[in-house]
Motif scaffolding. Structure first.
Motif, PDB file in Angstrom:
ATOM      1  N   ARG A  30      -6.824   0.037 -10.556  1.00 49.51           N
ATOM      2  CA  ARG A  30      -7.010   0.454 -11.936  1.00 49.51           C
ATOM      3  C   ARG A  30      -8.470   0.305 -12.370  1.00 49.51           C
ATOM      4  O   ARG A  30      -8.998   1.114 -13.115  1.00 49.51           O
ATOM      5  N   TYR A  31      -9.132  -0.748 -11.896  1.00 49.50           N
ATOM      6  CA  TYR A  31     -10.506  -1.010 -12.333  1.00 49.50           C
ATOM      7  C   TYR A  31     -11.553  -0.476 -11.353  1.00 49.50           C
ATOM      8  O   TYR A  31     -12.745  -0.619 -11.583  1.00 49.50           O
ATOM      9  N   SER A  32     -11.092   0.092 -10.226  1.00 51.90           N
ATOM     10  CA  SER A  32     -12.046   0.590  -9.242  1.00 51.90           C
ATOM     11  C   SER A  32     -12.476   2.013  -9.589  1.00 51.90           C
ATOM     12  O   SER A  32     -11.665   2.804 -10.061  1.00 51.90           O
ATOM     13  N   PRO A  33     -13.757   2.334  -9.337  1.00 53.85           N
ATOM     14  CA  PRO A  33     -14.177   3.723  -9.504  1.00 53.85           C
ATOM     15  C   PRO A  33     -13.591   4.585  -8.379  1.00 53.85           C
ATOM     16  O   PRO A  33     -13.192   4.062  -7.341  1.00 53.85           O
ATOM     17  N   SER A  34     -13.555   5.871  -8.595  1.00 57.11           N
ATOM     18  CA  SER A  34     -13.047   6.766  -7.546  1.00 57.11           C
ATOM     19  C   SER A  34     -13.918   6.652  -6.303  1.00 57.11           C
ATOM     20  O   SER A  34     -15.101   6.315  -6.390  1.00 57.11           O
ATOM     21  N   ASP A  35     -13.338   6.947  -5.145  1.00 62.30           N
ATOM     22  CA  ASP A  35     -14.026   6.923  -3.852  1.00 62.30           C
ATOM     23  C   ASP A  35     -14.600   5.548  -3.494  1.00 62.30           C
ATOM     24  O   ASP A  35     -15.559   5.456  -2.738  1.00 62.30           O
ATOM     25  N   SER A  36     -14.049   4.491  -4.028  1.00 60.38           N
ATOM     26  CA  SER A  36     -14.560   3.158  -3.673  1.00 60.38           C
ATOM     27  C   SER A  36     -13.631   2.502  -2.634  1.00 60.38           C
ATOM     28  O   SER A  36     -12.626   3.073  -2.231  1.00 60.38           O
ATOM     29  N   THR A  37     -14.021   1.300  -2.221  1.00 64.59           N
ATOM     30  CA  THR A  37     -13.271   0.610  -1.174  1.00 64.59           C
ATOM     31  C   THR A  37     -12.724  -0.714  -1.707  1.00 64.59           C
ATOM     32  O   THR A  37     -13.395  -1.404  -2.469  1.00 64.59           O
ATOM     33  N   ILE A  77       0.848  -1.202   0.000  1.00 66.00           N
ATOM     34  CA  ILE A  77       0.000   0.000   0.000  1.00 66.00           C
ATOM     35  C   ILE A  77       0.881   1.250   0.000  1.00 66.00           C
ATOM     36  O   ILE A  77       0.624   2.209  -0.718  1.00 66.00           O
ATOM     37  N   ASN A  78       1.961   1.176   0.771  1.00 66.74           N
ATOM     38  CA  ASN A  78       2.900   2.286   0.841  1.00 66.74           C
ATOM     39  C   ASN A  78       3.468   2.616  -0.538  1.00 66.74           C
ATOM     40  O   ASN A  78       3.543   3.772  -0.944  1.00 66.74           O
ATOM     41  N   ARG A  79       3.839   1.565  -1.284  1.00 66.22           N
ATOM     42  CA  ARG A  79       4.395   1.787  -2.617  1.00 66.22           C
ATOM     43  C   ARG A  79       3.357   2.337  -3.583  1.00 66.22           C
ATOM     44  O   ARG A  79       3.671   2.995  -4.556  1.00 66.22           O
ATOM     45  N   LEU A  80       2.070   1.969  -3.343  1.00 65.70           N
ATOM     46  CA  LEU A  80       1.005   2.378  -4.260  1.00 65.70           C
ATOM     47  C   LEU A  80       0.373   3.701  -3.843  1.00 65.70           C
ATOM     48  O   LEU A  80      -0.584   4.153  -4.471  1.00 65.70           O
ATOM     49  N   GLY A  81       0.919   4.289  -2.770  1.00 65.87           N
ATOM     50  CA  GLY A  81       0.321   5.480  -2.164  1.00 65.87           C
ATOM     51  C   GLY A  81      -0.238   6.496  -3.142  1.00 65.87           C
ATOM     52  O   GLY A  81      -1.398   6.907  -3.025  1.00 65.87           O
ATOM     53  N   ARG A  82       0.566   6.890  -4.143  1.00 62.31           N
ATOM     54  CA  ARG A  82       0.139   7.965  -5.036  1.00 62.31           C
ATOM     55  C   ARG A  82      -1.134   7.616  -5.811  1.00 62.31           C
ATOM     56  O   ARG A  82      -2.048   8.416  -5.908  1.00 62.31           O
ATOM     57  N   SER A  83      -1.188   6.377  -6.366  1.00 62.70           N
ATOM     58  CA  SER A  83      -2.373   6.041  -7.166  1.00 62.70           C
ATOM     59  C   SER A  83      -3.602   5.792  -6.279  1.00 62.70           C
ATOM     60  O   SER A  83      -4.735   6.017  -6.702  1.00 62.70           O
ATOM     61  N   ILE A  84      -3.389   5.344  -5.025  1.00 64.77           N
ATOM     62  CA  ILE A  84      -4.515   5.167  -4.097  1.00 64.77           C
ATOM     63  C   ILE A  84      -5.126   6.534  -3.774  1.00 64.77           C
ATOM     64  O   ILE A  84      -6.341   6.720  -3.838  1.00 64.77           O
ATOM     65  N   ASP A  85      -4.246   7.496  -3.487  1.00 65.52           N
ATOM     66  CA  ASP A  85      -4.731   8.828  -3.120  1.00 65.52           C
ATOM     67  C   ASP A  85      -5.405   9.529  -4.302  1.00 65.52           C
ATOM     68  O   ASP A  85      -6.394  10.234  -4.121  1.00 65.52           O
ATOM     69  N   ARG A  86      -4.853   9.322  -5.499  1.00 64.88           N
ATOM     70  CA  ARG A  86      -5.398  10.003  -6.670  1.00 64.88           C
ATOM     71  C   ARG A  86      -6.863   9.613  -6.883  1.00 64.88           C
ATOM     72  O   ARG A  86      -7.681  10.413  -7.298  1.00 64.88           O
TER      73      ARG A  86
END
Lengths: 506, 239
Positions: free
Chosen positions: A406-413, A364-373
């Motif tokens: 990549r396939y998740s909509p924004s603001d999803s879990t 998750i730490n490595r993916l931080g930027r795309s998770i936050d975006r």
């Protein structure tokens, strides 16, 4: 039947020759009767019987001796031309003549047989030597069996088939003919038990072929299957049978040697291949990373400068693209390297006991930027303690989450859960709320370079996950969620037990 | 400081040297450059740089060898540059005395952050009186062995506190598993990796607001742990 006829004809000829010999001796004797006395004529007959004995048959010799005595009595002893004898001295002459003739014949025949035997033994030894030499010329197993079949045909007059072990420790090859399958199962029995069978043995004596195990120095390396081409006349040569077992032993040793050589060659090739592969990998990784480091570094330097000077937003975005695409390309190169390395099968796991949560956190730490975006929330319940290679499993989480984001909509879990159904194993589930995939594509997801039309990914990430999970003895699969979304499930060992490697979860 | 700090760049790729030189100059560094390990050792002796950036793949000698030679007589901060899949090289580099590493490809902000931490760490080891550190809702008083999260005191076992204190003192820097064992348990003790993992796990659940997405105590798989930088929020005033 043909051979019996031949035998009779040859016997008849021998008797005929014996008869002719006696007649000729008698005629010569009659011509010389005025010059020679009786004892010299007896000598002539002895010479004749000795010569006839050289033909090598006792019965013929006895026949010749008997006819000689009768001819001597009839043509040379008075009263002439009768079998009556007036002088009783001649009875002794007849007996001595008969006995001497029989004895000489016996000795001659024995001597001849022995010389034939010695000749046969010498020939046999040289044949075996030639056979071994021919086998040693073979460069491959195929060549070896070919040479072997030709030589056995030439020397032993037998049609040979060599059956070698195939896959799964079973005997490979096939035997032609209607009964091929049945014969092959006999051969398999011979291979497993190491006992000869078939024609000439007590086991399956009714079949026309004989089966010999090829016993090498350590184990049975195959089966030699033989069939007579022509039944030979039972001549004296066959009195010493060419010991087939000796030939079988030579074949077995040659096959064993050939197998060892082949495996040695193979391991040399493997070593060389591995050397080339790792050389190529490190040069590819260097050749790609160095320019990418230059691109990403230069772009980040310019972004830094542009920010300070408050340059146009558009320029900053363009520079941002250069940087991000550079990083993506670098990640792709990394994936390719990972995939190649995993495929080579030479990767070794460095298993450690570790809380799975730590590895999820690192990913998750490595993916931080795309998770936050995309404002994605990652929820997780208590995760188990697992025995895995931390670097591999962190990468598995990284790839699965990267795909899910990549396939998740924004603001999803995205939710990460676990449960343990089987002792020593846990099932990890990563569920997203994306649009999912068609049911038919679920298994294709893990194929290398499989990617959906709208996917920006490399199509390698999930294939790498599959290989990494498989290296731990686990399994990975995907399921469609009842509503929206897809969930990835994989199994990981929760016990420190090397024997778990390779266990496939059902 | 009035005089600009100097950085020795040991790198043989011109494109990388070019952007390093440009960006470091922007941030007030003076650069000394070389592409060989042998010259790097000479330049370290003659120019006494404030820090060294060392690429492990050099044309004349193994970067690890260069690092070992330098470490024989100076403790100047050394940051090594390596690729992502070369965890072994990184661990070996850290064991040989490197202060930190950068993974190719890297952005300039990562490099600057590493340099800042390295410089601060060097200065701190001179004046070791800062005892209270904070990061957001997290606060630690090393001298008094006290820890707070969201204004509430957190109770830690002695080992947990020792691990945390070591990480905090090295905030922003990588702390390898080996260093952690050496500093907390002592070199002679046999410590399984599991024990460290569990201690870190327990610590996370006590000090992190979301242990699944740690903001303070981060894992670098296969290498060690890195505590979040405390530089912006650290304070000398006692709470």
């Amino acid at each position: 039947m043909r051979s019996t006829n031949q035998l009779t004809v040859s016997k008849m000829l021998d008797y005929l020759w014996a008869l002719i010999g006696v007649i000729v001796t008698t005629l010569v004797g009659i011509q010389l009767a005025r010059l020679l006395d009786h004892s010299s004529i007896v000598m002539l007959f002895l010479i004749a019987t000795t010569l006839i004995a050289l033909r090598g048959r006792y019965a013929v010799s006895v026949f010749a001796s008997l006819t000689s005595v009768l001819a001597f009595n009839f043509f040379f002893v008075s009263p002439l031309h009768t079998f009556r004898v007036s002088d009783p001295n001649f009875i002794i002459t007849f007996i001595v003549m008969f006995l001497v003739s029989i004895l000489t014949s016996y000795l001659t025949i024995r001597f001849k047989r022995q010389s034939v035997l010695a000749g046969a033994a010498a020939r046999q030894a040289s044949q075996l030597l030639a056979f071994t030499q021919a086998l040693s010329l073979a460069g491959t197993i195929d060549e070896l069996t070919r040479i072997c079949i030709i030589e056995i045909g030439k020397i032993l007059h037998k049609e040979a088939i060599i059956l070698l072990p195939g896959e799964l420790g079973k005997l490979g090859g096939s035997i032609p003919g209607d009964e091929g399958a049945k014969l092959h199962s006999i051969a398999e029995w011979v291979y497993l038990t190491g006992t000869p069978a078939g024609h000439g043995t007590t086991i399956f004596p009714d079949v026309e072929r004989s089966f010999l195990p090829l016993v090498g120095s350590r184990s049975t390396v195959g089966v030699l299957c033989l069939k007579e081409i022509i039944e030979k006349e039972g001549s004296v040569v066959d009195l010493i049978k060419n010991p087939i077992s000796l030939y079988a032993q030579q074949v077995a040793l040659a096959i064993e040697l050939q197998t060892w050589e082949a495996s040695l060659r193979q391991s040399e090739i493997e070593t060389e291949k591995e050397r080339l592969r790792s050389g190529l990998l490190s040069s590819v990784s260097h050749d790609f990373r160095t320019p990418l480091t230059g691109i990403v570094g230069s772009a980040s330097t310019l972004i830094d400068r542009f920010k300070k000077r408050r340059e146009s937003q558009e320029d900053l975005e363009l520079l941002g693209s250069i940087r991000e695409e550079g990083e993506r390309l670098s990640q792709f190169v990394q994936s390719l390297l990972d995939a190649t390395r995993l495929e080579s099968g030479r990767t070794t796991l460095k298993r450690e006991g570790i809380p799975l949560e730590e590895l999820l956190g690192a990913a998750i730490n490595r993916l931080g930027r795309s998770i936050d975006r995309k404002h994605i929330t990652i929820k997780s319940e208590e995760l188990p303690f697992v025995f895995v290679d931390p670097i591999f499993i962190e990468q598995v989480f990284f790839n699965i989450l990267d795909n899910a984001i990549r396939y998740s909509p924004s603001d999803s879990t995205i939710e990460v859960t676990s449960n343990s159904q089987k002792k020593g194993w846990c099932v990890i589930c990563v569920c997203d709320q994306g649009k999912g995939v068609a049911a038919a594509d679920l298994t294709k997801l893990f194929d290398k370079f499989h990617r959906s039309s709208d996917s920006p990914g490399s199509g390698l990430g999930l294939a790498i996950c599959k290989a990494m999970i498989a290296a731990h003895g686990g399994e990975i699969w995907a399921e469609k969620m009842p509503e929206n979304g897809l969930r990835f499930l994989f199994t990981l060992p929760t016990r420190n037990d090397d024997s778990l490697n390779g266990i496939v979860q059902s | 400081m009035s005089e600009p700090k100097s950085l020795l760049i040991v790198e043989d790729e011109p494109a990388i040297v070019r952007f390093l030189r440009a960006s470091l100059r922007d941030h007030g560094w003076r650069t000394i450059e070389t592409s060989t390990g042998r010259q790097a050792i000479e330049l370290t002796a003659s120019h006494k740089p404030d820090a060294i950036l060392l690429d492990l793949g050099l044309p004349d000698q193994d970067g690890m060898e260069t690092l070992r030679s330098i470490r024989q007589w100076t403790s100047v901060p050394v940051i090594i540059i390596s690729a992502r899949d070369q965890e072994n090289d990184k661990v070996m580099g850290l064991d040989a005395g490197a202060d930190d590493y950068l993974t190719k490809p890297f952005g300039i902000e990562e490099l600057l952050a590493r340099l800042r931490v390295a410089m601060r760490h060097r200065d701190q080891s001179l004046k070791n009186d800062e005892a209270i550190y904070t990061n957001g809702d997290f606060k630690i008083d090393i001298a008094k062995r006290l820890v707070w999260q969201s204004k509430k005191e957190v109770h830690l076992s002695p080992i947990q506190f020792d691990v945390l204190a070591l990480l905090v003192k090295n905030a922003g820097r990588i702390v390898s598993h080996k260093l952690l064992i050496k500093e907390v348990w002592g070199e002679d003790r046999v410590v399984t990796p599991e024990l460290i993992r569990i201690t870190i796990h327990q610590l996370r659940h006590k000090i992190e607001t979301d242990p699944v997405r740690p903001q303070l105590l981060k894992t670098e798989p296969g290498i060690g742990y890195r505590f979040a930088s405390l530089e912006k929020d650290d304070s000398l005033t006692s709470a």
